[in-house]
Design a protein around this motif. Structure first.
Motif, mmCIF file in Angstrom:
data_model
loop_
_atom_site.group_PDB
_atom_site.id
_atom_site.type_symbol
_atom_site.label_atom_id
_atom_site.label_comp_id
_atom_site.label_asym_id
_atom_site.label_seq_id
_atom_site.Cartn_x
_atom_site.Cartn_y
_atom_site.Cartn_z
ATOM 1 N N GLU A 122 0.865 -1.183 0.000
ATOM 2 C CA GLU A 122 0.000 0.000 0.000
ATOM 3 C C GLU A 122 0.905 1.238 0.000
ATOM 4 O O GLU A 122 1.698 1.420 0.923
ATOM 5 C CB GLU A 122 -0.902 0.021 1.232
ATOM 6 C CG GLU A 122 -1.911 -1.113 1.287
ATOM 7 C CD GLU A 122 -3.022 -0.937 0.272
ATOM 8 O OE1 GLU A 122 -3.371 0.227 -0.038
ATOM 9 O OE2 GLU A 122 -3.526 -1.951 -0.233
ATOM 10 N N LEU A 123 0.791 2.066 -1.028
ATOM 11 C CA LEU A 123 1.687 3.204 -1.174
ATOM 12 C C LEU A 123 0.945 4.526 -0.996
ATOM 13 O O LEU A 123 -0.194 4.693 -1.444
ATOM 14 C CB LEU A 123 2.360 3.197 -2.548
ATOM 15 C CG LEU A 123 3.391 2.107 -2.818
ATOM 16 C CD1 LEU A 123 3.988 2.292 -4.207
ATOM 17 C CD2 LEU A 123 4.486 2.120 -1.767
ATOM 18 N N ILE A 124 1.635 5.459 -0.366
ATOM 19 C CA ILE A 124 1.173 6.843 -0.222
ATOM 20 C C ILE A 124 2.175 7.696 -0.979
ATOM 21 O O ILE A 124 3.346 7.775 -0.606
ATOM 22 C CB ILE A 124 1.140 7.259 1.263
ATOM 23 C CG1 ILE A 124 0.223 6.333 2.062
ATOM 24 C CG2 ILE A 124 0.710 8.716 1.412
ATOM 25 C CD1 ILE A 124 0.435 6.393 3.558
ATOM 26 N N SER A 125 1.742 8.291 -2.087
ATOM 27 C CA SER A 125 2.698 9.042 -2.900
ATOM 28 C C SER A 125 1.975 10.117 -3.697
ATOM 29 O O SER A 125 0.778 10.337 -3.535
ATOM 30 C CB SER A 125 3.467 8.095 -3.832
ATOM 31 O OG SER A 125 4.634 8.724 -4.354
ATOM 32 N N TYR A 126 2.716 10.767 -4.572
ATOM 33 C CA TYR A 126 2.238 11.966 -5.258
ATOM 34 C C TYR A 126 1.117 11.665 -6.255
ATOM 35 O O TYR A 126 1.112 10.621 -6.917
ATOM 36 C CB TYR A 126 3.395 12.627 -5.998
ATOM 37 C CG TYR A 126 4.548 13.006 -5.108
ATOM 38 C CD1 TYR A 126 4.592 14.236 -4.460
ATOM 39 C CD2 TYR A 126 5.599 12.122 -4.885
ATOM 40 C CE1 TYR A 126 5.649 14.580 -3.627
ATOM 41 C CE2 TYR A 126 6.661 12.457 -4.049
ATOM 42 C CZ TYR A 126 6.679 13.681 -3.423
ATOM 43 O OH TYR A 126 7.721 14.013 -2.604
ATOM 44 N N ARG A 127 0.213 12.604 -6.361
ATOM 45 C CA ARG A 127 -0.861 12.469 -7.357
ATOM 46 C C ARG A 127 -0.271 12.543 -8.760
ATOM 47 O O ARG A 127 0.830 13.047 -8.978
ATOM 48 C CB ARG A 127 -1.914 13.568 -7.172
ATOM 49 C CG ARG A 127 -1.403 14.978 -7.376
ATOM 50 C CD ARG A 127 -2.528 15.998 -7.255
ATOM 51 N NE ARG A 127 -2.035 17.358 -7.320
ATOM 52 C CZ ARG A 127 -1.716 18.000 -8.442
ATOM 53 N NH1 ARG A 127 -1.845 17.401 -9.615
ATOM 54 N NH2 ARG A 127 -1.270 19.258 -8.408
ATOM 55 N N GLY A 128 -1.015 12.026 -9.727
ATOM 56 C CA GLY A 128 -0.551 12.000 -11.111
ATOM 57 C C GLY A 128 -0.364 13.394 -11.691
ATOM 58 O O GLY A 128 -0.867 14.389 -11.174
#
Length: 301
Positions: A190-196
């Motif tokens: 499960e990743l938390i990262s930058y929006r596209g």
């Protein structure tokens, strides 16, 4: 549209009700309604439809809103500058930065600058890249620091360094046993990262394709620092810039991303505006501070 009318229009667009907009501007509801009606009369078209106590913007209002916000930002910048001149604060340096360099680079640069020039007023704004560009154009900031060099042609972007990514692990996560992580390690997590459609998201997507790894954040963020609470809550692994001083936050373990992409740290100025001598001195301090911070990162790697 005069300045006061502009303020009222923007307040109503943001608040959606006369009551809330009047509170924002610290004026009475009847006064605000009168200004709004007078504005519509002068423009010759309706800005809002009254629906169940709320004001719904018409297509015409939506069409002019972005331009109105830009004009308002310019007027606010002009007010601040004239106030500074009236109060004799002509020695003033304004710097706008995205949160990572604002927290990691500017404190060092400001400290060095203040030691040499204690009488010059410093003003810092932490903002996303689009707002930094608007502030440079309006003259509300002389210098900007951001993690992107893909800027409009009227903005000069001097790349002063580059930084990779870090992985923020919730306390007790099984990957904590590794000293560094790869994109392959993160597959299936499960990743938390930058929006596209942002620079870091584009760099990560390109690197993942090159390494044959499928990455798909389950929680997208606009700015990296917002990942902290989500990681601490156990919602996933944060895949974020390595520039922020992540080790100072409790409840998470930090691991560098090995063989990952890097993205630039850029010093921004407006091509249309000359820098003051104080601005130029601050620019030098930001360059020096960035080199020092990145040097410390390399020493720890």
């Amino acid at each position: 549209m005069r300045a006061r009318q502009l303020e009222v229009f923007i307040a109503v667009m943001r608040a959606s009700t006369v009551t809330a907009a009047a509170r924002m501007l610290n004026i009475s509801q009847p006064a605000l309604s009168q200004i709004l009606l007078h504005t519509e009369d002068e423009l010759g078209f309706t800005l809002f439809e009254r629906v169940k106590g709320r004001l719904r913007p018409t297509p015409e209002a939506l069409e002019i809103f972005a331009d109105a916000e830009r004009l308002s930002a310019g007027l606010e910048g002009l007010r601040r500058k004239t106030t500074d001149l009236r109060l004799g604060r002509t020695g003033l340096v304004r710097v706008a930065a995205s949160p990572p360099p604002a927290m990691a680079i500017l404190p060092r640069a400001f400290t060095a600058f203040r030691t040499q020039h204690p009488d010059i007023l410093l003003r810092s704004n932490s903002a996303p890249i689009a707002a930094i560009v608007d502030m440079l154009r309006a003259g509300d900031a002389s210098l900007g620091v951001a993690m992107d060099d893909r800027l409009p042609p009227d903005i000069e972007a001097e790349v002063i360094g580059s930084i990779g990514f870090a992985c923020l692990l919730p306390a007790g996560h099984s990957l904590q046993k590794k000293t560094e992580l790869t994109l392959a390690d993160l597959a299936g997590e499960e990743l938390i990262s930058y929006r596209g459609n942002t620079r870091p998201a584009d760099e990560l997507a390109h690197a993942a394709r090159a390494q044959g790894v499928a990455l798909s954040p389950s929680l997208e963020i606009d700015v990296s620092i917002s990942a902290i609470g989500f990681v601490q809550a156990g919602l996933g692994i944060g895949l974020v810039d390595a520039l922020l001083p992540w080790h100072q936050f409790a409840g998470l373990a930090v691991r560098p991303l090995a063989a990952g992409p890097e993205f630039p740290i850029a010093l921004l100025t407006s091509r249309a505006r000359a820098l003051s001598r104080a601005d130029e001195m601050m620019r030098d301090e930001i360059r020096t501070a960035c080199s020092a911070v990145l040097g410390e990162h390399r020493a720890k790697a």
